[in-house]
Every structure is written in structure tokens, then in C-alpha cells.
Design a protein around this motif. Sequence first.
Motif, mmCIF file in Angstrom:
data_model
loop_
_atom_site.group_PDB
_atom_site.id
_atom_site.type_symbol
_atom_site.label_atom_id
_atom_site.label_comp_id
_atom_site.label_asym_id
_atom_site.label_seq_id
_atom_site.Cartn_x
_atom_site.Cartn_y
_atom_site.Cartn_z
ATOM 1 N N PHE A 199 3.656 9.621 -6.187
ATOM 2 C CA PHE A 199 4.215 10.191 -5.253
ATOM 3 C C PHE A 199 4.301 11.720 -5.158
ATOM 4 N N ASP A 200 3.722 12.072 -6.475
ATOM 5 C CA ASP A 200 3.771 13.441 -6.655
ATOM 6 C C ASP A 200 2.624 14.296 -6.018
ATOM 7 N N PRO A 201 2.929 15.339 -4.957
ATOM 8 C CA PRO A 201 2.020 15.989 -4.155
ATOM 9 C C PRO A 201 1.201 16.905 -5.059
ATOM 10 N N GLU A 202 1.365 17.278 -6.208
ATOM 11 C CA GLU A 202 0.698 18.004 -7.027
ATOM 12 C C GLU A 202 -0.598 17.581 -7.603
ATOM 13 N N VAL A 203 -0.453 16.312 -7.724
ATOM 14 C CA VAL A 203 -1.775 15.472 -8.049
ATOM 15 C C VAL A 203 -2.213 14.568 -7.118
ATOM 16 N N ALA A 204 -1.949 14.856 -5.664
ATOM 17 C CA ALA A 204 -2.626 14.074 -4.700
ATOM 18 C C ALA A 204 -4.058 13.898 -4.641
ATOM 19 N N GLY A 205 -4.743 15.119 -5.281
ATOM 20 C CA GLY A 205 -6.010 15.436 -4.866
ATOM 21 C C GLY A 205 -6.798 14.446 -5.999
ATOM 22 N N ARG A 206 -6.058 14.338 -7.185
ATOM 23 C CA ARG A 206 -6.479 13.398 -8.337
ATOM 24 C C ARG A 206 -6.344 11.959 -7.875
ATOM 25 N N LYS A 207 -5.456 11.523 -7.274
ATOM 26 C CA LYS A 207 -4.963 10.315 -6.801
ATOM 27 C C LYS A 207 -6.172 10.165 -5.650
ATOM 28 N N THR A 208 -6.557 10.910 -4.844
ATOM 29 C CA THR A 208 -7.447 10.446 -3.930
ATOM 30 C C THR A 208 -8.851 10.118 -4.651
ATOM 31 N N GLU A 209 -9.236 11.120 -5.609
ATOM 32 C CA GLU A 209 -10.411 11.172 -6.415
ATOM 33 C C GLU A 209 -10.215 9.582 -6.974
ATOM 34 N N MET A 225 0.759 -1.058 -0.287
ATOM 35 C CA MET A 225 -0.145 -0.188 0.227
ATOM 36 C C MET A 225 0.623 1.361 0.050
ATOM 37 N N ASP A 226 2.201 1.255 0.062
ATOM 38 C CA ASP A 226 2.955 2.196 0.005
ATOM 39 C C ASP A 226 3.570 2.524 -1.408
ATOM 40 N N TRP A 227 3.216 1.765 -2.089
ATOM 41 C CA TRP A 227 3.647 1.803 -3.772
ATOM 42 C C TRP A 227 2.206 1.864 -4.657
ATOM 43 N N GLY A 228 2.167 2.445 -5.704
ATOM 44 C CA GLY A 228 1.173 2.245 -6.807
ATOM 45 C C GLY A 228 1.638 3.050 -7.962
ATOM 46 N N GLU A 229 0.759 2.850 -8.959
ATOM 47 C CA GLU A 229 1.149 3.584 -10.303
ATOM 48 C C GLU A 229 -0.105 4.544 -10.593
ATOM 49 N N LEU A 230 0.323 5.889 -11.002
ATOM 50 C CA LEU A 230 -0.653 6.789 -11.406
ATOM 51 C C LEU A 230 -0.046 7.622 -12.647
ATOM 52 N N TYR A 231 -0.815 7.377 -13.849
ATOM 53 C CA TYR A 231 -0.211 7.932 -15.101
ATOM 54 C C TYR A 231 -1.525 8.942 -15.723
ATOM 55 N N ASP A 232 -0.825 9.797 -16.088
ATOM 56 C CA ASP A 232 -1.836 10.964 -16.893
ATOM 57 C C ASP A 232 -1.703 10.691 -18.401
ATOM 58 N N LEU A 233 -2.501 9.790 -18.709
ATOM 59 C CA LEU A 233 -2.353 9.143 -20.308
ATOM 60 C C LEU A 233 -2.574 10.383 -21.196
ATOM 61 N N GLY A 234 -3.207 11.309 -21.017
ATOM 62 C CA GLY A 234 -3.481 12.433 -21.891
ATOM 63 C C GLY A 234 -1.910 13.011 -21.971
ATOM 64 N N ALA A 235 -1.372 13.442 -21.040
ATOM 65 C CA ALA A 235 -0.063 14.287 -21.114
ATOM 66 C C ALA A 235 1.106 13.167 -21.271
ATOM 67 N N ASP A 236 0.962 11.937 -20.744
ATOM 68 C CA ASP A 236 1.920 10.916 -20.873
ATOM 69 C C ASP A 236 1.327 9.696 -21.425
ATOM 70 N N PRO A 237 1.230 9.455 -22.567
ATOM 71 C CA PRO A 237 0.562 8.258 -23.295
ATOM 72 C C PRO A 237 1.473 7.175 -23.318
ATOM 73 N N ASN A 238 2.830 7.345 -23.014
ATOM 74 C CA ASN A 238 3.718 6.226 -23.154
ATOM 75 C C ASN A 238 3.883 5.705 -21.795
ATOM 76 N N GLU A 239 3.396 6.157 -20.668
ATOM 77 C CA GLU A 239 3.534 6.052 -19.170
ATOM 78 C C GLU A 239 4.885 5.742 -18.933
ATOM 79 N N THR A 240 5.623 6.930 -18.956
ATOM 80 C CA THR A 240 6.934 6.789 -18.501
ATOM 81 C C THR A 240 7.169 7.637 -17.013
ATOM 82 N N THR A 241 6.303 8.475 -16.809
ATOM 83 C CA THR A 241 6.465 9.029 -15.639
ATOM 84 C C THR A 241 5.226 8.735 -14.480
ATOM 85 N N ASN A 242 5.697 8.061 -13.325
ATOM 86 C CA ASN A 242 4.822 7.645 -12.469
ATOM 87 C C ASN A 242 4.570 8.698 -11.368
#
Length: 524
Positions: free
Chosen positions: A491-501, A471-488
Motif C-alpha cells: 500500500f506504499d504509494p512511493e513504490v507504486a511504480g515498482r508494484k505495477t512493473e 485483489m485489494d490486498w497483496g504482499e510486496l517486499y524489497d528483499l534487498g532493504a528488508d531481507p526479513n520481510e517485515t515491512t509489506n
Amino acid sequence: MKRPNFIVIMTDQQRWDHLGCYGNPVLRTPNIDAIAAAGQRLDRFYVANPICQPNRACLATGQLSTVNGCRQNGIPLSPGQVTYAEVLRAAGWRTALIGKAHFQNVTDVPAPSRQAAGKGDDLPASVALARREQRDGPDYLNEVRAAWAANPDRTVPLPYYGFEYLRLCIGHGDQVEGHYSRWLRDRCPEAVDLRGPDHALDDPAVRVAQCWQTALPEDCYPTAYVAEEAEAYLRSCRADEPFLLVLSFPDPHHPFTPPGRYWDLYDPAEVELPASFGDAVNRRNDLPDALRQAYRMGDEDPHSYWPFHLFEPELRRIIALNYGAITMVDDAVGRVMRTLSEVGLDDDTVVCFTSDHGDYMGDHGTVLKMGLHYQSVIRVPFLWRDTAQRRQPGVSRVQASAIDFAPTILQRAGLRVPVGMQGEDIFAAPPDRPVLIEDPGIGVFRDPDSRSALISLVHDDWRLSLLEGCMDWGELYDLGADPNETTNLWFDPEVAGRKTELLLRLAERQLALRDLSLCPTARA
């Protein structure tokens, strides 16, 4: 109103973008592209489970793996599960399956034993498992490949999961058995000395793993068999009797052995590598061990079923051969579609094309499947060409998954969907429904009690994935900005709200897809 016919064309382990109609600039698939041009091409169609046997069960039943019980390879589909073919047959459709079924196990090699939980004395075998019915025994041995190789004259009790006409292909590449075995024996008696890597035409010293140049002629290859049998079946159909015909090609699944001219139809130098090929994310030490295990297994044994890493020359070779196998399938589709037109049934037939799951095919330097839920594995092509009076060519952004396939077929047939099917009609459901993807994890192939499951949610151009016990690891990809899924972005605090949603959406989707197949028989 005239009831429609259905032709369902399915390939095995094909990336969503390995078709001309999905923008591939090298691969030539004019016949499949023609289906897309006359119908709807879905750009966001996903598996419900990224493994062969489970996702085929999801397609057939309209249920998630955790509901139909086929959660991993090695667990057959129970005859107690109602399939869309059974529903159509009960309503008066003729039903036929030609090619790969994989509703049951294809080997009879025993799986590792399950272990009873907790401490104390060993339990008697009669109560050691919480569920007595384990889908084992003679009724579940219809697709064992070795048994068909030993006796090509075997028969299968019909109807088979709703299919009253059955012609099986069991296996991959040039090592396929089933009803195909008897046909091959009659067509090419010397075939036993032509198939497999030991009889191949290429030089073993320079051979790439999972590839060999088969000595089997084109007209004796499994793809040709599926086409020939389909043509014969269509010629037996009548305009006043609706039919369902499933064509399930064993290719382009590994091993990659396209025959004859298809072997060198594509120049490896001309194929395009995935944009993420150079990203070595799968080798990073920050992946949890349960995920790194998948790639260790593949690198240790690249001749099995696990994902493995390749250098550029070898990868180009595999992609070129994969293209050759797909073009052979496309030529077979062309034969079937011409026959459909010749018998005068084209205007009254819905044609659907899809695959059971994808293949990395170079994503992050790997090939095959299992491991992480990259788009190349969980996203598959889906084409829907309706009858002549209802054709609406276009591209759809509707998000759907394998569990929606059976309800879509049944609703188009004008039938109600059985209680407990979890999917919805693709063309009537809300376009932004989240997609839930289940996966037992690769650990279960060595230890049936392994706690290595993955679960993913795809929603609003994002993918969120969780790993059991981590539970201390997961994957979260913005497929619109990163369609090749290279940037997980986990752990990015700027998208914490999106992760919670998305985590809330995941919980909501799991609630909505709870098992409703058992109905109350009284007021208790």
C-alpha cells in the motif's frame, strides 16, 4: 566424450540457510560444505510450489504444477508425465532412487468430495468431473505408508517414474515405512516397540510439539538406511556405464526425532533465532481470513502439518533438533562421498544438493510450512559440483527454480530437453529471469474447491504475492532493504511504480510458462 554420472542429494523441508556453507554459524555440515566448496553455490534458488508432493513433481518433470497436474498434496504424478530420470534411462543411464519419492499419495484416506458447479439436477458420476482420469486406483497405491507397515514385502512395478532401482522411505522422523520396513525388520526386529512418541525416551510432560526422543538406534534410523543402500548401489556401478542416483532423505522434516547422539548434539541456548522471530505479522488482523486460517489451523492442532506459533524456549528446542537431524544427514553424505571416491567414480560424477522446500523455523514466530511465501519456505539450498574437469568453485547469483532442475541435468548429460518441459538450463539461462511460484493455499486441505490460491513472483530482489479472491490486498517486499520481510509495501504509494512493473512481469512470466506439452498432430 565420457558421459557423466549424477548423484542428486535431496533433503525434506530444509531452510536454505540451515547449512554451514550458507553462513549458519552454529550448524556443522562439513561434508555438504565440501560439495559447495568444490562447486557452485546458488544463493537464489526457489521452489515452484512450496509444498512437498507438488514441488517434487516440478523437480522431476521440469513443469509447473498447473501443467503437470500435481497442484497440491493428494494429486499423484501421472505416469504420462515424462521425468528427467526417464529421459536419462532411455539414453543409457542406470537410474536409482533411494529414500523419499512422494510421486504418489502416502495415505489412502479419501479426500473430501468435489462439488459440481452451478444450479440444477445432480450429474451422473460418469460426467460429474470435467476430466475422467483422476489418477486414482491400484496403479497409484505404491507409496501408501500403512500398506507397507502391514506388508513390508510389497513390491513396486519397475521402472518407477523412470527409476529402474527403487528403495522407498515413506513417512518422517522415526515413523518411516516402505522398503525400509523390511530392512528394519531384519536389522532390528524389536523396532515396532521402539518407534513413535508412545515409545520415546523423553518425558512426555515436558515434550515440545512435533518432537520426541526416539528409542530407535542410530544405525537403524532412516537416514542410516539411505546411506547404507547408496553405498551398496555405488559399489555395483561400473566406470563404463553412467548412472543417476537420487538420495532423498526424509529428514529434517517434522516430527523432529534425531536418534542417539544427534538428539542433544546442539544446545538450544546456542542456536540463533531468525531476525523476524519477534515480528507477530502472522497474528495481525489485517491479514485476509484465507491466510489467517493457516495459522489458526496450526495453533489449534500443532501435531499436524500446519504452521503454528511457538514461544522462544520451545522454538530453540525445535531448531536444535532440526540441526541434529541435518548433521546426521551430513554424516550420511560423507559416507556416500567417501564410497564414491573408493570405487573410483568421483571425478566422473556430478553431485547436486537441494531440498524440496523450506521451513519457517521461527520466522515471524512460526514453524513448519504453508501460509505466506516467506524466503524461509520458498528459497532452498542448491549446490552443483561438476565432474573434475569442469569444476568451477564459486557463488552464483543466478535466479532459478525447481522447474529448471530437470533441464539442467539433461543438458549436462548432453541430451535435448523434451518438448513441453518449461524450465531452462540454470547455467545457460539469463541470470535475471523472474521466478514464478504457485500455491493452492491451505484452504484446499479442508475444502478441495476452496478459492485460496497464492501466486508469487520473485524478481530483482523483490517479492510480489497475490491471493485469489482478494485483489485489494497483496504482499510486496524489497528483499534487498528488508531481507526479513517485515515491512509489506503493497500500500506504499512511493513504490507504486515498482508494484505495477512487477505485476506486468508476473503476467509476462505466466504467458511464457503456458502449457506447450501437447503438440499438433496435423495441420487441422
